[in-house]
Scaffold this active site. Structure first.
Site, PDB file in Angstrom:
ATOM      1  N   ALA A   1       0.842  -1.196   0.000  1.00 41.23           N
ATOM      2  CA  ALA A   1       0.000   0.000   0.000  1.00 41.23           C
ATOM      3  C   ALA A   1       0.875   1.243   0.000  1.00 41.23           C
ATOM      4  O   ALA A   1       1.881   1.301   0.709  1.00 41.23           O
ATOM      5  CB  ALA A   1      -0.915   0.020   1.224  1.00 41.23           C
ATOM      6  N   ASP A   2       0.480   2.213  -0.796  1.00 41.74           N
ATOM      7  CA  ASP A   2       1.127   3.514  -0.748  1.00 41.74           C
ATOM      8  C   ASP A   2       0.402   4.448   0.208  1.00 41.74           C
ATOM      9  O   ASP A   2       0.999   5.389   0.726  1.00 41.74           O
ATOM     10  CB  ASP A   2       1.169   4.129  -2.148  1.00 41.74           C
ATOM     11  N   ARG A   3      -0.875   4.162   0.440  1.00 39.04           N
ATOM     12  CA  ARG A   3      -1.638   4.948   1.415  1.00 39.04           C
ATOM     13  C   ARG A   3      -2.900   4.182   1.790  1.00 39.04           C
ATOM     14  O   ARG A   3      -3.636   3.714   0.924  1.00 39.04           O
ATOM     15  CB  ARG A   3      -2.019   6.312   0.826  1.00 39.04           C
TER      16      ARG A   3
ATOM     17  N   ALA B   1      -4.777   2.987  -1.527  1.00 42.62           N
ATOM     18  CA  ALA B   1      -4.130   3.320  -2.797  1.00 42.62           C
ATOM     19  C   ALA B   1      -2.901   2.445  -2.963  1.00 42.62           C
ATOM     20  O   ALA B   1      -2.068   2.345  -2.062  1.00 42.62           O
ATOM     21  CB  ALA B   1      -3.726   4.794  -2.814  1.00 42.62           C
TER      22      ALA B   1
END
Length: 393
Positions: A257-259, A267
């Site tokens: 996950a990036d966010r 995201a």
């Protein structure tokens, strides 16, 4: 594992593995300034949310160590550091690890300023506080990844009653291993732990178009680690899931996950959302592996996530090492070729957002979080102080 380190650091020196040259060539770039770090991140010579944050923090530590800040007054030193960190924050806007790391660094230098106000050496105290905080980000990431691997493997073992006689197979997307972190990895860290625990039957990885992090990097890591694995194109996932009950025994899709925002919307690399939809249709568990540094409690839903868009040439062109007539690869010879009409319009988002409804579990270094009765993820148990400060209840 030394050959798979994306980041090599000692105080005053930072080397970053150029991942655009993998898997055919290992080359480390020296990164001595914030500008060099920005370029390394923006060009994706280093990528992966944890690694991005680490490189940004350590690059500024290197330039500070080498005398880049000439200010003497404590407030001017802090102003200098703030400006450099704010500059680095713009290198990759979607990944929250970077902004979280910057917030930690700013808190650390301000605490040092307060403690050193009565002493003439307070400038040095601020710089030392920065060095220690930046280096702690590197050290803590490895500890977090090991814990994520353990928690994720345990949760999947419980879901499937897995054991040496009942192993499971998994699919992963993009690259989330040692090359994207300080070591071990997040989603790939879970796969590593499953493998070393004797619970993994097989790992599948997608090529991850258009930047091919899966085919270039994840497949390289899986082969290096001796993990039984197979590379597929992104568009083959549905067919793989359709066969899983009879032949493939696919137990989970595991992604990084990036966010991750407050309700669990996530995201991650473009194509993750499609995999989540396919997994839900075929009854395959969908697992997000993310350190708590990737959790953004200030953003309530995925609608508030800014999605980075990248240049059109990533879709219309491709480059790589030349393959000789005998099948060997010559990394000293590269070619860039067109794979589409160069005048076609292109939409190239780097990430997409997977709704929390399609996610079965989010694995952090503090434990595995599953959805509550309201169908949303509750991060109060893993982030109690941050939750109280931001959400307030």
């Amino acid at each position: 594992m030394a050959g798979l380190q994306a980041i090599r650091y000692s105080r005053g020196k930072l080397e970053v593995l150029d991942q655009l040259r993998l898997p055919h060539e290992h080359h480390y770039d020296e990164v001595n300034t914030a500008e060099e770090a920005f370029d390394s991140i923006k060009s994706m010579r280093v990528r992966g949310a944890p690694a991005i944050a680490i490189v940004a923090a350590l690059a500024h530590a290197v330039e500070l160590h080498n005398g880049a800040c000439t200010a003497t007054a404590p407030e001017d030193v802090i102003s200098h550091i703030d400006a450099r960190l704010d500059y680095l924050k713009g290198s990759r806007p979607t990944a929250v690890d970077l902004s979280n790391a910057i917030a930690v660094l700013k808190v650390a230098i301000r605490a040092a300023q307060i403690e050193g106000l009565a002493h003439p050496e307070s400038r040095d105290a601020i710089l030392n506080a920065y060095f220690q905080a930046a280096e702690n980000i590197l050290e803590k990431d490895l500890q977090n990844n090991t814990s994520i691997g353990s928690h994720g493997a345990t949760w999947l073992q419980q879901q499937y009653n897995a054991g040496p006689a009942r192993k499971i197979s998994v699919l992963t997307h993009c690259n989330t291993g040692s090359l994207a972190t300080s070591g071990h990895g997040t989603a790939l860290g879970i796969i590593r732990t499953l493998h070393t625990s004797g619970l993994l039957e097989h790992a599948y990885c997608t090529e991850t178009r258009p930047y091919n992090q899966g085919s270039r990097l994840t497949s390289f890591e899986l082969v290096f680690e001796g993990i039984p694995s197979t590379l597929i194109t992104d568009s083959m996932a549905g067919a793989l899931f359709a066969l899983h009950r009879e032949r493939m025994n696919i137990g989970a899709v595991i992604v990084g996950a990036d966010r991750v925002v407050r309700n669990g919307d996530t995201a991650n690399k473009i194509g993750t959302y499609s995999l989540a939809v396919l997994a839900r249709h075929h009854g395959v568990k969908f697992v997000v592996a993310a350190p708590t540094t990737s959790i953004d409690l200030e953003t309530e839903t995925g609608a508030g996530i800014k999605i980075e868009e990248r240049k059109k040439e990533e879709l219309t062109q491709i480059s790589g090492a030349v393959v000789n007539s005998d099948g060997t690869v010559d990394p000293s010879r590269t070619a860039r070729v067109a794979i589409a009409d160069q005048t076609i319009g292109v939409w190239n988002p780097a990430f997409d957002v997977t709704p929390h409804e399609l996610i079965d579990a989010i694995v952090t270094e503090k434990g595995t979080v599953v959805k509550g009765a309201n169908g949303e993820f509750d991060f109060r148990q893993v982030l109690p102080e941050r939750w109280t400060r931001i959400v307030g209840k």
